[in-house]
Design a protein around this motif. Structure first.
Motif, PDB file in Angstrom:
ATOM      1  N   SER A 279     -47.078  71.399 -18.161  1.00  0.00           N
ATOM      2  CA  SER A 279     -46.515  71.524 -19.500  1.00  0.00           C
ATOM      3  C   SER A 279     -45.113  70.929 -19.534  1.00  0.00           C
ATOM      4  CB  SER A 279     -46.466  72.998 -19.918  1.00  0.00           C
ATOM      5  OG  SER A 279     -45.455  73.692 -19.189  1.00  0.00           O
ATOM      6  N   GLU A 280     -44.435  71.125 -20.667  1.00  0.00           N
ATOM      7  CA  GLU A 280     -43.070  70.625 -20.827  1.00  0.00           C
ATOM      8  C   GLU A 280     -42.018  71.653 -20.398  1.00  0.00           C
ATOM      9  OE1 GLU A 280     -42.331  67.510 -21.752  1.00  0.00           O
ATOM     10  OE2 GLU A 280     -44.488  67.136 -21.716  1.00  0.00           O
ATOM     11  N   ASP A 281     -42.439  72.802 -19.863  1.00  0.00           N
ATOM     12  CA  ASP A 281     -41.487  73.813 -19.410  1.00  0.00           C
ATOM     13  C   ASP A 281     -40.572  73.223 -18.342  1.00  0.00           C
ATOM     14  OD1 ASP A 281     -42.769  75.491 -21.106  1.00  0.00           O
ATOM     15  OD2 ASP A 281     -43.686  76.755 -19.560  1.00  0.00           O
ATOM     16  N   LEU A 282     -39.287  73.493 -18.474  1.00  0.00           N
ATOM     17  CA  LEU A 282     -38.305  72.929 -17.545  1.00  0.00           C
ATOM     18  C   LEU A 282     -38.360  73.618 -16.193  1.00  0.00           C
ATOM     19  CD1 LEU A 282     -35.206  72.540 -19.916  1.00  0.00           C
ATOM     20  CD2 LEU A 282     -36.830  70.769 -19.195  1.00  0.00           C
ATOM     21  N   VAL A 283     -37.890  72.911 -15.183  1.00  0.00           N
ATOM     22  CA  VAL A 283     -37.757  73.445 -13.834  1.00  0.00           C
ATOM     23  C   VAL A 283     -36.513  72.824 -13.214  1.00  0.00           C
ATOM     24  CG1 VAL A 283     -39.251  71.645 -12.870  1.00  0.00           C
ATOM     25  CG2 VAL A 283     -38.898  73.776 -11.595  1.00  0.00           C
ATOM     26  N   VAL A 284     -35.814  73.594 -12.384  1.00  0.00           N
ATOM     27  CA  VAL A 284     -34.661  73.078 -11.652  1.00  0.00           C
ATOM     28  C   VAL A 284     -34.807  73.464 -10.184  1.00  0.00           C
ATOM     29  CG1 VAL A 284     -33.067  73.105 -13.619  1.00  0.00           C
ATOM     30  CG2 VAL A 284     -33.297  75.144 -12.183  1.00  0.00           C
ATOM     31  N   GLY A 285     -33.943  72.883  -9.341  1.00  0.00           N
ATOM     32  CA  GLY A 285     -34.021  73.134  -7.909  1.00  0.00           C
ATOM     33  C   GLY A 285     -34.333  71.856  -7.154  1.00  0.00           C
ATOM     34  N   PHE A 286     -34.720  72.012  -5.883  1.00  0.00           N
ATOM     35  CA  PHE A 286     -34.971  70.811  -5.080  1.00  0.00           C
ATOM     36  C   PHE A 286     -35.881  71.155  -3.907  1.00  0.00           C
ATOM     37  CE2 PHE A 286     -34.129  66.941  -2.733  1.00  0.00           C
ATOM     38  CZ  PHE A 286     -33.961  66.022  -3.760  1.00  0.00           C
ATOM     39  N   PHE A 287     -36.599  70.106  -3.452  1.00  0.00           N
ATOM     40  CA  PHE A 287     -37.461  70.214  -2.272  1.00  0.00           C
ATOM     41  C   PHE A 287     -37.076  69.137  -1.277  1.00  0.00           C
ATOM     42  CE2 PHE A 287     -41.629  68.648  -0.368  1.00  0.00           C
ATOM     43  CZ  PHE A 287     -41.648  69.598   0.644  1.00  0.00           C
ATOM     44  N   CYS A 288     -36.838  69.554  -0.038  1.00  0.00           N
ATOM     45  CA  CYS A 288     -36.523  68.596   1.028  1.00  0.00           C
ATOM     46  C   CYS A 288     -37.007  69.155   2.358  1.00  0.00           C
ATOM     47  CB  CYS A 288     -35.009  68.346   1.088  1.00  0.00           C
ATOM     48  SG  CYS A 288     -34.510  67.085   2.296  1.00  0.00           S
ATOM     49  N   VAL A 289     -37.547  68.280   3.192  1.00  0.00           N
ATOM     50  CA  VAL A 289     -37.952  68.639   4.551  1.00  0.00           C
ATOM     51  C   VAL A 289     -37.007  67.940   5.520  1.00  0.00           C
ATOM     52  CG1 VAL A 289     -39.793  68.606   6.259  1.00  0.00           C
ATOM     53  CG2 VAL A 289     -40.359  68.913   3.847  1.00  0.00           C
TER      54      VAL A 289
END
Length: 308
Positions: A279-289
């Protein structure tokens, strides 16, 4: 008096005189946004993906953990690593015989929460070994005032080949140095893409970034390290996107108050590499390995050379 300077002074006085009155702005309620904190490493310890929801700015409440989600990471060979819901917003994967992932492999994070599916991609890049951590005795007589302090220096070299980025994380007596000014990022041994230090030892400002510089109430320098203090340093390999994310976090959070703050760029959400595919719901944060190399040292003043 110069008319321009006179005008600036009048405006400044008007602004500061107006600051005597407290105001209580009425803000529209903003929708809660999912925050995905997914920094996964190959350290032999629990790896945690944390899911929370944003809270209104003026609401003095702790962030709310999101439970009941599905969280897993898939590698480029199709192997899935399931992160177990701990019931508080933390989702945990525990290594058995080796740390997470292989250098050079790509990983996809999938989070299924509250009817939405979120995904992100990261590559686990290489990381150099830490050669050593040394201490230095400093006898600074700036402005006729003698200041004696001990500082630490990290010795490591960039790996040969352009395009390596690292995040240096420092702990003093097991406490993480997490001020915005203490975010230490490296690009090929220097600070950014324009660096010409490929395959070279980290430049001095980066080597010395492991020092927590603070002052007391008299504005006197507090020695970064004292006899018996422990410094523990990790070098994390990161992607270019992660480097850009952390740089922006530093810019957004390392702000001074006062008059200059009136003209600062407004705060905004730092761009994320996580996508809502539903959907268009916002998300914040990050993913890193990340691959991680580390080393620790303890200051013994009697072993540090002193140039009197």
């Amino acid at each position: 008096m110069n008319i321009k300077l006179y005008t600036i002074l009048i405006v400044a006085l008007a602004i500061f005189s107006a600051c005597d009155d407290q105001i209580y702005p009425e803000l529209d309620d903003a929708p809660e946004i999912l925050v995905v904190d997914a920094w996964v490493t190959d350290l032999m310890e629990d790896q945690v993906v944390r899911l929370t929801k944003t809270a209104p700015y003026f609401e003095n409440t702790a962030t709310k953990g999101v439970t009941g989600a599905q969280v897993y990471i898939t590698d480029d060979q199709g192997t899935s690593f399931d992160f177990v819901d701990q019931g508080n917003g933390n989702y945990v994967w525990t290594p058995a015989t080796s740390g997470f992932g292989m250098v050079g492999s790509d990983y996809v994070l999938t989070v299924v929460a509250e009817g939405n599916t979120y995904t992100a991609i990261s590559t686990k890049n290489r990381v150099p070994k830490v050669d050593s951590i040394t201490f230095e005795y400093n006898n600074d007589k700036t402005f006729g005032v003698e200041e004696i302090y001990y500082s630490a220096e990290l010795w490591a070299s960039d790996l040969g080949g352009l395009g390596d980025q690292y995040w240096i994380k420092t702990y003093k007596n097991d406490v993480f140095l997490n001020k915005p000014s203490e975010i230490s990022l490296v690009w090929d041994g220097g600070f950014n893409r324009s660096s010409t230090f490929d395959g070279e030892p980290f430049i001095p400002p980066i080597r010395q970034s492991i020092n927590p510089y603070d002052t007391n109430e008299e504005e006197e320098l507090i020695s970064p390290y004292l006899d018996g203090d422990k410094v523990y340093v990790e070098i994390h390999s990161i992607t270019e996107a992660a480097h850009n994310f952390l740089s922006e976090v530093q810019i957004q959070t390392n702000r001074e108050g006062g008059f200059g703050a009136l003209f600062a760029t407004p705060l905004s959400n730092v761009p994320t590499n996580i996508e809502n595919t539903t959907s268009e719901d916002l998300v914040v944060g990050f993913f890193c390995v990340s691959a991680v190399e580390s080393k620790s040292a303890v200051l013994d003043e009697s072993q540090v050379p002193k140039d009197e």
